[in-house]
Design a protein around this motif. Structure first.
Motif, short mmCIF file in Angstrom:
data_model
loop_
_atom_site.label_atom_id
_atom_site.label_comp_id
_atom_site.label_asym_id
_atom_site.label_seq_id
_atom_site.Cartn_x
_atom_site.Cartn_y
_atom_site.Cartn_z
N SER A 47 0.50 -21.63 101.44
CA SER A 47 0.45 -21.56 99.98
C SER A 47 -0.60 -20.54 99.52
CB SER A 47 0.15 -22.94 99.40
OG SER A 47 -0.03 -22.84 98.02
N VAL A 48 -1.81 -20.63 100.09
CA VAL A 48 -2.87 -19.70 99.67
C VAL A 48 -2.47 -18.27 100.02
CG1 VAL A 48 -5.27 -19.01 100.06
CG2 VAL A 48 -4.69 -21.43 99.84
N GLY A 49 -1.92 -18.09 101.22
CA GLY A 49 -1.51 -16.75 101.64
C GLY A 49 -0.47 -16.16 100.69
N LEU A 50 0.55 -16.97 100.38
CA LEU A 50 1.61 -16.46 99.51
C LEU A 50 1.10 -16.21 98.09
CD1 LEU A 50 4.59 -18.63 100.78
CD2 LEU A 50 4.39 -16.14 100.91
N CYS A 51 0.27 -17.12 97.60
CA CYS A 51 -0.29 -16.96 96.25
C CYS A 51 -1.07 -15.65 96.18
CB CYS A 51 -1.24 -18.12 95.90
SG CYS A 51 -0.40 -19.61 95.48
N TRP A 52 -1.89 -15.44 97.20
CA TRP A 52 -2.73 -14.24 97.20
C TRP A 52 -1.87 -12.99 97.26
CZ3 TRP A 52 -3.43 -10.21 100.59
CH2 TRP A 52 -4.49 -9.34 100.28
N LEU A 53 -0.88 -13.03 98.16
CA LEU A 53 -0.03 -11.85 98.36
C LEU A 53 0.74 -11.51 97.08
CD1 LEU A 53 0.58 -10.09 100.85
CD2 LEU A 53 2.70 -11.36 101.09
N LEU A 54 1.35 -12.54 96.51
CA LEU A 54 2.13 -12.32 95.28
C LEU A 54 1.23 -11.84 94.15
CD1 LEU A 54 4.58 -15.34 95.06
CD2 LEU A 54 5.18 -12.93 94.99
#
Lengths: 329, 438
Positions: free
Chosen positions: A112-119
């Motif tokens: 979740s954190v990875g995707l949030c950051w990436l997006l």
């Protein structure tokens, strides 16, 4: 910040053979005491709101606190480390379930954190360019962040329904991607459902913070880089990301803590009994204490979680601030 | 400087802790007092279609009470999902209402906290005596070894609601009396997007109610005579498997029902999607979903065989709401008067008629209002073949642990994974090991 600066001033006043006269000293003491006096109300409230319940929680974790004692929990018998050993006995069902829940939470948090950051970062970088409709898009991106969590998650719960949900309607009826309508709110897919909602809800925050961080990077850096022949990717790698480092440090930490502790999303999505695949630790602890009325064990699990988060945060802060500190000195 | 700060901080902490532990002890007046005789706070559970509806129904009655006694009642209607947590919070802090509704299955669990006023003979005499109440309702007001922790207010029982049109379309003449009949009929109905029976697979409490009844029919109790959990007996495993098999093996329950927890069953029933539903007092909700009273019929919940023995003929739990008084109330006399008022023959008739439930007060139950075909089935069930859920302090944990296990088994069934005796037993064994050891 002022607090850490304060003792330096105080210490400076102490030594010296030719000390200040008593009158000047009282003046100085008063001056030094004043900030603390002003801080006192906040400190008291902070104690009341945060520290006291925390201490009570720790005390509870050493007690055998079931329905027989919740009315007068002070009278509950001491349990020693029983609650803790029960929680970490990974061969027995209670410990095993906690460990499963912990792994689920770790996987969920990382993704979740990875995707949030990436997006968030991708969107913020693209939004740097001025183009028609930028303001509108920015506003649209922030909608998930502005919506009340409960309303938003309930809407997702409707969309994920097996029989009448929009998700199955699109994936199965319209696109024909699945052979039969899938279950999203029970079984293994519930992890994906939870992740989707979490990222949808969390990325606008990353977007907002990164966007703010980007404003601080001087434009001429990019111009100079462009003149030197750096392409967009190189600019991103050499200028944008390094400049965003302090912002990202805070952003990732905050997202990590929020996601790891997220209670609202799984609770609204799945109710009191989350499916095993999406059994986040917060809801697991909630169930252990409030649904099964085993407050002692629940408290012990909370303390373990707190310790884990403290260690992770501490290590993270040490690792990420090492560079900055050496730069400061 | 630093030392002073630390000392100050710890002094503050210690004093605050002292203050908090002092008031956290819940050491308020035992047995109540009459410090504020003119007001009462009443937490009502959400019984009607909405909280607003409940307020509308209850407010005139509370006004009546105020006129009679001069005591003003402050009403708060609490949704089911919050009620138990609110009661627990009130128990811990000692800052609860004076009178409150509790789900009758929680009676023994809440009784164990010691926060509720015990209804001994003396207290019962103040409200007209214990004999006024139906025995099975009293049986779900606390552990049998001690005085009831509450007084029955509304009684309900499960019945089988069937959709007359769907039955006629499938060429079935009447409702099934046994589970075998239900499955046989169900196979005739379950095709072309239509299903025979509804289940609320993701609702642990609902699962427990059905599994408990099936357990009784298989001779299992889920608790042994000493009140210790006994979830893995052959009867208990058979009961859980039989319930989940309605979806997994017999395929008379739609797989989608595995995620139902918001009473979607009744909507499906009203929309002719599902032909049968096991429910307590569904009439009002069915009407709200646009179904007229003559479109559905009511029969007792099926049993295992044509003529089962006394114990195995159980086909419903004793469902209902009890009225309890918080022990540390500041208006003990007023609270007792309020319980007397709410359980008076006239109020029992009014309230139960409005909510579609059955009065647990014998005299009120005789009223013709409770003699409609639907209510007659429920009344007979309550009188003859309903059993209270285990009245043990761990009942609340049992609901969660076993109810959740059934939820997971339904999820397996919906995903097409096999549900076997072994897998059922394993889930139940896990549930049992999660129960507190004492």
């Amino acid at each position: 910040m002022t607090v850490t600066a304060e003792p330096a001033v105080g210490e400076e006043a102490l030594p010296g053979a030719t000390g200040p006269t008593p009158r000047r000293r009282t003046g100085r003491v008063r001056r030094i005491a004043l900030p603390y006096l002003l801080l006192l109300p906040a400190l008291l409230l902070e104690l009341l709101v945060h520290l006291v319940p925390m201490v009570i929680g720790i005390v509870m974790s050493f007690k055998e606190l079931t329905q027989f004692y919740i009315r007068d929990w002070g009278a509950a018998p001491w349990a020693g480390f029983d609650n803790y050993s029960l929680s970490v006995d990974f061969d027995a069902p209670v410990g095993a379930a906690l460990l499963d829940s912990f792994f689920v939470t770790c996987a969920f948090t990382v993704l979740s954190v990875g995707l949030c950051w990436l997006l968030g970062t991708t969107a913020a970088v693209y939004m740097q360019e001025t183009f028609r409709g930028r303001g509108f898009l920015r506003a649209v991106f922030l909608i998930p962040y502005a919506l009340p969590v409960y309303a938003a998650v309930i809407t997702w719960a409707f969309m994920f329904q097996h029989d009448n949900g929009l998700v199955n309607h699109v994936l199965h009826d319209q696109l024909g991607l699945t052979d039969s309508p899938s279950f999203w709110l029970i079984g293994d897919n519930s992890f994906i459902a939870l992740l989707v909602v979490s990222v949808w809800k969390g990325w606008p925050f990353a977007f907002l913070i990164v966007m703010a961080g980007l404003q601080n990077i001087p434009r001429d850096l990019y111009e100079a880089a462009a003149i030197d022949g750096a392409g967009m990717l190189q600019q991103l790698r050499r200028i944008t990301l390094p400049s965003l480092r302090p912002v990202n440090q805070v952003l990732v930490l905050v997202l990590f803590l929020w996601t790891f502790n997220d209670f609202n999303t799984p609770y609204v999505l799945f109710g009191k009994a989350a499916p095993e695949a999406a059994d986040l630790i917060s809801i697991h602890i909630y169930q252990s204490s409030f649904v099964t009325w085993n407050f002692g064990t629940g408290s012990a699990m909370s303390v373990l979680l707190l310790l884990f988060l403290l260690v992770v945060t501490g290590v993270y802060l040490v690792l990420t601030s090492r560079g900055r500190r050496s730069a400061d000195v | 400087m630093r030392r002073t700060r630390a000392a100050a901080a710890s002094a503050v902490t210690v004093s605050l802790l002292a203050a908090v532990t002092a008031c956290g002890g819940g050491s308020s007046t035992e047995g109540g007092s009459n410090d504020s005789p003119k007001t009462l706070t009443y937490w009502a559970s959400n019984q009607g279609p909405s909280i607003e509806a409940d307020k509308k129904i209850l407010t005139p009655e509370l006004k009546k009470f105020e006129q009679e006694t001069g005591i003003k009642v402050k009403l708060e209607v609490i949704p089911w999902s919050d009620l138990l947590n609110r009661i627990l919070a009130a128990t811990t802090s000692g800052q609860g209402p004076d009178v409150l509704n509790i789900g009758n299955t929680w009676s023994a669990s809440l009784q164990a906290t010691g926060a509720l006023l015990p209804w001994d003979t003396k207290n019962f005499d103040k409200i007209g005596g214990k004999d006024r109440f139906v025995e099975s309702a009293l049986g779900s007001a606390g552990a049998s070894s001690s005085d009831p922790a509450a007084v029955p207010l509304y009684s309900m029982a499960y019945a089988l609601y069937y959709n007359k049109k769907m039955f006629a379309d499938a060429g079935i003449s009447g409702p099934p009396a046994t589970w075998d009949d239900l499955v046989a009929d169900g196979k005739k109905i379950s095709k072309d997007g239509k299903w025979a029976l509804a289940a609320e697979g993701s609702n642990p409490s609902e699962n427990i109610h059905h599994v408990f009844v099936l357990g009784k029919q298989h001779g299992a109790d889920f608790f042994d005579a000493d009140g210790k959990p006994d979830f893995t007996s052959d009867g208990a495993v058979a009961a859980v498997k039989q319930y989940v098999d309605l979806m997994a093996k017999d395929k008379v329950v739609a797989p989608g029902n595995a995620e139902y927890a918001q009473n979607q069953s009744l909507q499906d029933f009203a929309k002719d999607k599902t032909a049968m539903v096991l429910w307590q007092t569904a009439a009002t909700t069915l009407k709200a979903h646009g179904m007229s009273d003559d479109e559905w019929g009511v029969a007792p919940v099926p049993v295992q065989s044509g003529s089962p023995g006394a114990e195995t003929a159980v086909n419903s739990m004793v469902a209902g709401i009890n009225l309890a008084v918080f022990k540390n109330t500041d208006n003990i006399d007023g609270a007792t008067k309020f319980v007397k008022f709410m359980t008076s023959d006239a109020e029992q008739k009014t309230l139960n008629e409005t909510y579609g439930s059955i009065p647990p007060v014998k005299a009120a139950q005789e009223d013709p209002a409770f003699n409609t075909p639907a209510l007659k089935v429920i009344r007979d069930t309550l009188a003859k073949s309903a059993a209270p859920l285990p009245q043990v302090p761990n009942e609340s944990q049992f609901e969660t642990a076993v109810g959740t296990a059934v939820k997971e088994l339904f999820a397996d069934a919906a995903a097409g994974r096999p549900v076997t005796t072994a897998s059922v037993k394993e889930k139940l064994s896990e549930a049992q090991q999660q129960m507190p050891k004492k």
